[in-house]
Structures are given as C-alpha cells and as structure tokens.
Write a protein that holds these residues in place. Structure first.
Motif, PDB file in Angstrom:
ATOM      1  N   PHE A 508       0.881  -1.168   0.000  1.00  0.00           N
ATOM      2  CA  PHE A 508       0.000   0.000   0.000  1.00  0.00           C
ATOM      3  C   PHE A 508       0.915   1.213   0.000  1.00  0.00           C
ATOM      4  N   GLY A 509       1.045   1.836  -1.144  1.00  0.00           N
ATOM      5  CA  GLY A 509       2.037   2.893  -1.278  1.00  0.00           C
ATOM      6  C   GLY A 509       3.424   2.292  -1.112  1.00  0.00           C
ATOM      7  N   GLU A 510       4.160   2.772  -0.130  1.00  0.00           N
ATOM      8  CA  GLU A 510       5.500   2.247   0.140  1.00  0.00           C
ATOM      9  C   GLU A 510       5.497   1.213   1.260  1.00  0.00           C
ATOM     10  N   ILE A 511       4.328   0.872   1.765  1.00  0.00           N
ATOM     11  CA  ILE A 511       4.226  -0.056   2.898  1.00  0.00           C
ATOM     12  C   ILE A 511       4.084  -1.491   2.398  1.00  0.00           C
ATOM     13  N   ASP A 512       4.981  -2.367   2.840  1.00  0.00           N
ATOM     14  CA  ASP A 512       4.876  -3.799   2.539  1.00  0.00           C
ATOM     15  C   ASP A 512       3.981  -4.460   3.578  1.00  0.00           C
ATOM     16  N   ILE A 513       3.080  -5.302   3.104  1.00  0.00           N
ATOM     17  CA  ILE A 513       2.110  -5.953   3.989  1.00  0.00           C
ATOM     18  C   ILE A 513       2.206  -7.458   3.795  1.00  0.00           C
ATOM     19  N   ALA A 514       2.287  -8.178   4.886  1.00  0.00           N
ATOM     20  CA  ALA A 514       2.273  -9.652   4.852  1.00  0.00           C
ATOM     21  C   ALA A 514       1.061 -10.137   5.638  1.00  0.00           C
ATOM     22  N   ALA A 515       0.428 -11.197   5.141  1.00  0.00           N
ATOM     23  CA  ALA A 515      -0.771 -11.717   5.803  1.00  0.00           C
ATOM     24  C   ALA A 515      -0.849 -13.224   5.638  1.00  0.00           C
ATOM     25  N   ARG A 516      -1.614 -13.852   6.543  1.00  0.00           N
ATOM     26  CA  ARG A 516      -1.875 -15.289   6.498  1.00  0.00           C
ATOM     27  C   ARG A 516      -3.388 -15.500   6.426  1.00  0.00           C
ATOM     28  N   VAL A 517      -3.830 -16.245   5.427  1.00  0.00           N
ATOM     29  CA  VAL A 517      -5.254 -16.482   5.197  1.00  0.00           C
ATOM     30  C   VAL A 517      -5.555 -17.958   5.440  1.00  0.00           C
ATOM     31  N   SER A 518      -6.561 -18.233   6.273  1.00  0.00           N
ATOM     32  CA  SER A 518      -6.967 -19.615   6.531  1.00  0.00           C
ATOM     33  C   SER A 518      -8.487 -19.685   6.589  1.00  0.00           C
ATOM     34  N   MET A 519      -9.020 -20.906   6.587  1.00  0.00           N
ATOM     35  CA  MET A 519     -10.477 -21.097   6.634  1.00  0.00           C
ATOM     36  C   MET A 519     -10.886 -21.768   7.938  1.00  0.00           C
ATOM     37  N   ARG A 520     -11.932 -21.222   8.525  1.00  0.00           N
ATOM     38  CA  ARG A 520     -12.455 -21.785   9.772  1.00  0.00           C
ATOM     39  C   ARG A 520     -13.426 -22.926   9.457  1.00  0.00           C
ATOM     40  N   PRO A 521     -13.725 -23.766  10.444  1.00  0.00           N
ATOM     41  CA  PRO A 521     -14.670 -24.870  10.214  1.00  0.00           C
ATOM     42  C   PRO A 521     -16.058 -24.402   9.786  1.00  0.00           C
ATOM     43  N   ASP A 522     -16.452 -23.185  10.197  1.00  0.00           N
ATOM     44  CA  ASP A 522     -17.795 -22.711   9.834  1.00  0.00           C
ATOM     45  C   ASP A 522     -17.832 -22.078   8.445  1.00  0.00           C
ATOM     46  N   GLY A 523     -16.729 -22.145   7.714  1.00  0.00           N
ATOM     47  CA  GLY A 523     -16.727 -21.624   6.351  1.00  0.00           C
ATOM     48  C   GLY A 523     -16.242 -20.203   6.216  1.00  0.00           C
ATOM     49  N   ARG A 524     -15.955 -19.569   7.325  1.00  0.00           N
ATOM     50  CA  ARG A 524     -15.447 -18.202   7.247  1.00  0.00           C
ATOM     51  C   ARG A 524     -13.953 -18.207   6.941  1.00  0.00           C
ATOM     52  N   PHE A 525     -13.528 -17.151   6.226  1.00  0.00           N
ATOM     53  CA  PHE A 525     -12.102 -16.973   6.011  1.00  0.00           C
ATOM     54  C   PHE A 525     -11.560 -16.105   7.140  1.00  0.00           C
ATOM     55  N   GLN A 526     -10.363 -16.438   7.562  1.00  0.00           N
ATOM     56  CA  GLN A 526      -9.727 -15.694   8.629  1.00  0.00           C
ATOM     57  C   GLN A 526      -8.395 -15.159   8.121  1.00  0.00           C
ATOM     58  N   VAL A 527      -8.166 -13.850   8.358  1.00  0.00           N
ATOM     59  CA  VAL A 527      -6.950 -13.199   7.885  1.00  0.00           C
ATOM     60  C   VAL A 527      -6.204 -12.625   9.079  1.00  0.00           C
ATOM     61  N   ALA A 528      -4.942 -12.987   9.214  1.00  0.00           N
ATOM     62  CA  ALA A 528      -4.074 -12.439  10.262  1.00  0.00           C
ATOM     63  C   ALA A 528      -3.008 -11.583   9.596  1.00  0.00           C
ATOM     64  N   LEU A 529      -2.866 -10.335  10.046  1.00  0.00           N
ATOM     65  CA  LEU A 529      -1.926  -9.395   9.448  1.00  0.00           C
ATOM     66  C   LEU A 529      -0.642  -9.313  10.258  1.00  0.00           C
ATOM     67  N   ASP A 530       0.476  -9.266   9.562  1.00  0.00           N
ATOM     68  CA  ASP A 530       1.759  -9.046  10.213  1.00  0.00           C
ATOM     69  C   ASP A 530       1.987  -7.544  10.353  1.00  0.00           C
ATOM     70  N   GLU A 531       3.095  -7.185  10.953  1.00  0.00           N
ATOM     71  CA  GLU A 531       3.437  -5.767  11.075  1.00  0.00           C
ATOM     72  C   GLU A 531       3.497  -5.123   9.688  1.00  0.00           C
ATOM     73  N   PRO A 532       3.163  -3.810   9.547  1.00  0.00           N
ATOM     74  CA  PRO A 532       2.919  -2.847  10.628  1.00  0.00           C
ATOM     75  C   PRO A 532       1.474  -2.836  11.131  1.00  0.00           C
ATOM     76  N   TYR A 533       0.664  -3.797  10.662  1.00  0.00           N
ATOM     77  CA  TYR A 533      -0.728  -3.830  11.110  1.00  0.00           C
ATOM     78  C   TYR A 533      -0.868  -4.746  12.319  1.00  0.00           C
TER      79      TYR A 533
END
Length: 660
Positions: A508-533
């Motif tokens: 996002f602009g000059e900001i690098d973003i890393a994230a991990r995406v997984s699926m919960r048993p109820d069908g929802r997607f779950q996203v975990a953000l690394d720094e700086p978020y």
C-alpha cells in the motif's frame, strides 16, 4: 423540430444531448477522434463520423471537418455542447454559410461577450454592475503592472478569452506580478490561442454565483434563477448547487434582473449564463455583486438548474433553434427544492489535484437514488474505457435533488459513498470530505474555502485493518465462500487435523504488507496481518467486501474512499525497482512547455526546473532535492507518463515528478 442534428462534441455532454434528442424523435450524428472510436457517445448516436486524430486541434477543433460531416449525413443543425467550438463565432459563421443551423446564440452575440474586457465595457453601458479593474487594450507589462498598483493588491490576472480558470493567476505582491503574467499568458495562449489579459481587483471573500438565462428569436428573455459555483479548486468548479445558499430576495431580484438585462443587451437567443462575483464578507447584499463574464453556451452544471425548475434545457435549445418561442414565460418558472452537482474527476487531490489517466477497470454508480431524493448520473464512459491525456479528465457528474439543502446534501454524501471506481486515481474521497465540511454544510462557502481547508480535505486516508485484510484475502486467491453444496468442498483450505494457511503479500504505497489467510470450520475466512498492522486480531469474513480486482492491483472501498493495493508479481525482477534511479520522471503525459535549467546546473530543493503542459493546464516540475543536473528534457518535447525528464549526478533516489 429538426429531423437530424450533429453533435460537435464528445463525452458526457454528447450523451446528454443524444438523450433529449431521442426523446424528441430527433436523429443524432456523433463525431469522434481516434481516441474516441469506441466511446459511449459513438455507441449511443444513430450515426457516427470519424473526424481525425486524437489531439483536439486535429479533430474536435476542426470546424471544416465537422461541417463536412453534417452535410454528408444530412444533418440540419449542429449542437456544439460546451468547450471546443461552442463559443467560437467563426465556427457559427461557418455553420451558417453551409446552410446549417447552429444550436446556440448568433455569432454577433458570441463576439459581444467573447472577450472579457469588451464584454465588461458593454455591460457598463447597459447598466450592469462590473467588478473594478483594467479592461483596456494595452498589454505592455509596464501598463498592466501600473494598473495593478492603482487597483490595489491582491489582483487577479485573467485571460480575455475562454474560461475554466485557465490563464488566471492571483497576485499578492508587485514582485510576483511579472512571473504570474508570463504564466497566465502562456496558459491562455495554449488554451485559447489568445494571450491577452485583463487585471481586476481580487475580492477578499468572493462567491461565484451565476444566473441561467434563455432567449429566443422573438425578443423574449427569461432567467431560471441562480446557481452557486463557489466551491472551486484551481479556479475550476467542483460542486455546484441551486439555489444559492443564503440568497436573499433583494439580491436574487437585483441579480436576475441584471442577468436578463445583459442578455437583452446583445439580443441573446439560446442558453447562456451570466456569471457574477459576490462580496460575501458582510453577508449577501444587493449592492455587492458584479458582472464577471457571460458563457454563451450550455454550462457543465446545467443539470442543477433543470432539477430545481423542472425543465430540460437541451430541449429548450432544440426548440428555440428550430424557430419556436420559449416554452415558458417568466411567471411560469418556479423554484422547487435544492440540487447539488459533484464533478467526479480522474485526478489526485493529494497532489494538488494533479490530473490522472488510466483505464477504468471497475466503474459502478449507485443503483438507486438515496431515500427522499432523486438522482442523475451524467457520464460518457463505461467500465473498461480509458481516461485519455488528450481531453478533460472528468468521469461523471453526480446530481442529486431533494426537498431542501440539508436533505440534498445528505443525499449527495450517501451517493458518493456508494460510487466505486478502480484503475485511475479519482476525487470521490475529496468530494465526500468537502460535502461533509462544516463550513460547506452550513452554506458558508466562498471560492477560497477549498484552498483554506485543503490539508484536511485532501488528507490521505489510511485503510482500516479490515480493508487491508479484505485486500489480503482477495490477493490470496481464496475468494469468497465455496459455492458447492458438497460438504467436502468446504474443506478445500484444510489438511489432516489442521487448517492450511496461505501466505500473501501486498503493498500500500510504500508499505509492505504480509498476511496469512486460513479457513475456519464454519466456512469463514480468517486473515491475520503481520506488522505494521495489528497481528493480535484475526479478521473473519463471511460476506465478500466491496472491492475490485484489476491487473496487478486490488481496490477496497470504504465509503467514498478507494484504497488501492499493489499485488507484487513473484516473478518480477528484483532490480526493476531500481530502474530510473537518479532521475525525475513525468507524472503524466504532456508537453515540455518551458525549461528553466540546463545540464551541469546545481539546483536546490524546490527550484522550478521545467513546466509541463498537460490536460490544458501548466504544471511546474521542481527539484525534489539539491543536486546537479546531468540531463534535462528539451522544450517542445512530447512525453508520456514515466518519461525521464531530469537525470541528476550522484543521486540515489528515483522520484516521480511532483507537479504544481
């Protein structure tokens, strides 16, 4: 009524004229340049004629080609829209000489109002109040500078021809006059082919209020009340409204009487606008307004007048030009409710409203008007169309109408929050911020409001963690909920005993973003953000967020703001980011109008290096830091977006030029 007309214009105004012509059973002929071959106005018209290459001087300003197209297709009349040839009296004569009808005023009326200085002398004779200033013929700098001192600073240098804020400069001090005059003249010459100027007193708290007038060929003239166009940036209108907030009965009568008197003074026929500057420093008073100029054509902001008066001004134009009397008398024209028009541009408000280009990969307007309001979207583009550097970068006009100003303003904000545009930088966030500004909301607006509040109105909006997570989800390829009814398909994100997390990266602009995406048993997607978020909270998604995917990018919409994230190509060469190091690149396509430095010059941060002309405006390119010039572009060079304009000696940065 005419059987067939040719529309000598493009974009949203051509589409607007086609809509009314179709309602009246009038066939239409469109004209188009190379850049507009697949445009919306070409698709909507009954016929279309190619008139030349993309530059306006080789197509839309070629009166001979337009007249030839009208004759070849059997059109009886030509509608000029606005801009281009709409206020060119020589073109009107050319149309008449070919035995065609010009849907607009006579050449004599246009000439009478075409030059601001001559028009003001004419208005003085007609008893219309005129703003103090120098409107004489002398153009020598010594004369103009002397007159500026007599008038008293601040003063406004204005091009005698044209409009739209081009060739206009505010001057605060005598030491700034020479440079401002040169700049105004260059811009006026480029835009109108005429570098002559006039000098006027700058009103401290000016409001731009204009009156819509209409005349026919039987000596009748009426007004359709006023519009307030004070919300401006770069002397160009952004949000217009009707009626003007705070308007008093005494000022309305004085102003509309003066407007009708001005139209009658030149035997005006057709749609026209009398523009006034109003001193609002002590409230609106009947003796504190002055004539600025007359636009002898339909205005961009005409829809707000149509909304509050229940009229179709294009229909009036066609009827009057075909020989009919005005459809209504003055007593039959009444005001009802309040209307706003917001101009949606491809531009970067955070960079001084720098015009932008790009392909509109995603374009979505509200499906319905906000509750209690009516709405119009005036546009000449569709999803997939490109914003060209050859023409004005306006994408659309959003017009809303409601019972009163607060209700209309609320509807405007709601509608802006529902617009989705991706592929080019746009001004919807700025428009929403302006609509929500406390002074604007209170009707306390003048032409300096945007400049005073610009930092707050153009502040870069930081995406929420939810928006970042939504972008990461989209970039991961996980998509939305599985659509299959097969229960095993919902386990696509799982391995034995545990979920499989997908790692993804964004910028996002000059900001690098890393994230991990997984699926919960109820069908929802779950996203975990690394720094700086915030890494502590995972974000769950069941419904698909408002977003658009386009080549190499994802845009997530939060209200009127579109946050664009770059999706890095893992196969891209790592050294591409270093390409162009030590150089200053063009922020947009344009013409190198003036070069102020040379190879070998030592320059300091902020020093003007060259002037780039683009989108009919001048943009000063300044040094981003101290340095020595190794190479610099030559005057007259036509450059594309990203072209190297300046190379520096011993410089480690590779900035894109910031234009002002």
């Amino acid at each position: 009524m005419f059987a067939k007309i040719l529309i000598a214009n493009r974009g949203e105004i051509a589409c607007r004229v086609i809509r009314t012509a179709r309602k009246l059973g009038v066939h239409t002929v469109a004209v188009y340049s190379d850049a507009d071959a697949k445009s919306l106005h070409v698709e909507l018209a009954d016929e279309a004629v190619h008139i030349g290459p993309s530059p306006v001087g080789e197509s839309y300003l070629r009166g001979d080609k337009i007249v030839a197209a009208a004759l070849a297709t059997g059109a009886q009349a030509i509608h000029p829209g606005y801009g281009f040839l709409s206020e060119n009296p020589d073109f009107v004569d050319q149309v008449a000489a070919a035995g065609l009808v010009f849907i607009g005023p006579s050449a004599a009326s246009i000439r009478a109002m075409g030059l601001k200085d001559a028009a003001k002398r004419l208005m003085e004779k007609a008893g219309v109040p005129v703003v103090p200033g120098y409107h004489g013929e002398a153009q020598e700098i010594v004369v103009l500078a002397s007159k500026a001192r007599e008038i008293g600073y601040p003063v406004l240098i204005k091009a005698r021809a044209g409009g739209g804020g081009k060739g206009m400069r505010r001057v605060e001090h005598p030491d700034e006059f020479s440079e401002a005059l040169s700049s105004a003249r260059r811009e006026a010459k480029a835009a109108f082919g005429d570098d002559r100027v006039l000098v006027e007193k700058y009103v401290d708290k000016p409001r731009h209020i204009e009156v819509q007038v209409f005349g026919d060929n039987f000596g009748n003239a009426v007004h359709l009340y006023e519009r307030d166009c004070s919300a401006q940036r770069r002397h160009q209108k952004v949000i217009e409204e009707a009626p003007a907030p705070g308007m008093t009965p005494a000022l309305r009568k004085a102003m509309t009487d003066a407007a009708v008197k001005a139209a009658q003074a030149i035997n005006y026929s057709g749609a026209g606008t009398i523009e006034f500057i109003v001193d609002a420093s002590q409230g609106l008073k009947a003796d504190r307004f002055w004539f600025m100029e007359m636009n002898t054509r339909l205005q961009v902001e005409h829809p707000v007048t149509e909304m509050v008066t229940g009229t179709d001004l294009v229909e009036w134009q066609l009827r009057v030009a075909s020989g009919e009397k005005l459809p209504k008398t003055q007593s039959e024209i009444a005001l009802s409710g309040h209307a706003f028009e917001a101009r949606i541009y491809a531009e970067d408000a955070t960079k001084g409203f720098l015009p932008a280009t790009g392909t509109l990969h995603h374009l979505k307007f509200p499906d319905a008007a906000p509750e209690g309001a009516t709405m119009r979207i005036e546009t000449g583009v569709r999803a997939g169309d490109a914003i060209s550097p050859y023409y004005d970068p306006m994408i659309a006009k959003l017009v809303v109408h409601a019972k009163d100003r607060p209700a209309a303003l609320e509807a405007l904000g709601t509608a802006l929050s529902q617009i989705e545009i991706a592929g080019s930088t746009v001004n919807t966030a700025f428009l929403a911020a302006l609509a929500a500004d406390p002074d604007f909301a209170a009707g306390d607006v003048d032409t300096g409001l945007i400049a005073r509040h610009q930092p707050a109105l153009t502040e870069v909006a930081r995406p929420s963690d939810e928006a970042v997570a939504a972008a990461a989800l989209a970039a991961s390829g996980a998509g939305a909920l599985p659509s299959s009814s097969d229960p095993w398909s919902s386990l696509a994100g799982y391995a034995h005993f545990h979920s499989v997390a997908r790692r993804t990266r964004l910028k996002f602009g000059e900001i690098d973003i890393a994230a991990r995406v997984s699926m919960r048993p109820d069908g929802r997607f779950q996203v975990a953000l690394d720094e700086p978020y915030d890494n502590a909270n995972a974000h769950d998604f069941r419904a698909t967020p408002r977003l658009a995917r386009w080549p190499g990018h994802i845009t997530v919409f939060e209200g009127a703001v579109g946050h664009t994230f770059a999706v890095p190509d893992p196969l891209a060469r790592a050294d591409e980011a270093a390409a162009g190091a030590g150089s200053l690149r063009a922020p947009m396509p344009g013409l190198v109008k003036l070069v102020r430095a040379a190879k070998g010059d030592a320059v300091i941060k902020g020093q003007p290096l060259l002037i780039l002309e683009a989108m009919k405006m001048e943009h000063t390119i300044a040094a981003p830091h101290d340095g020595v010039i190794a190479e610099i572009a030559t005057e007259g060079a036509q450059v594309t977006d990203g072209t190297v304009l300046v190379r520096f000696v011993e410089d480690q940065s590779a900035p894109t030029a910031a234009a002002s």
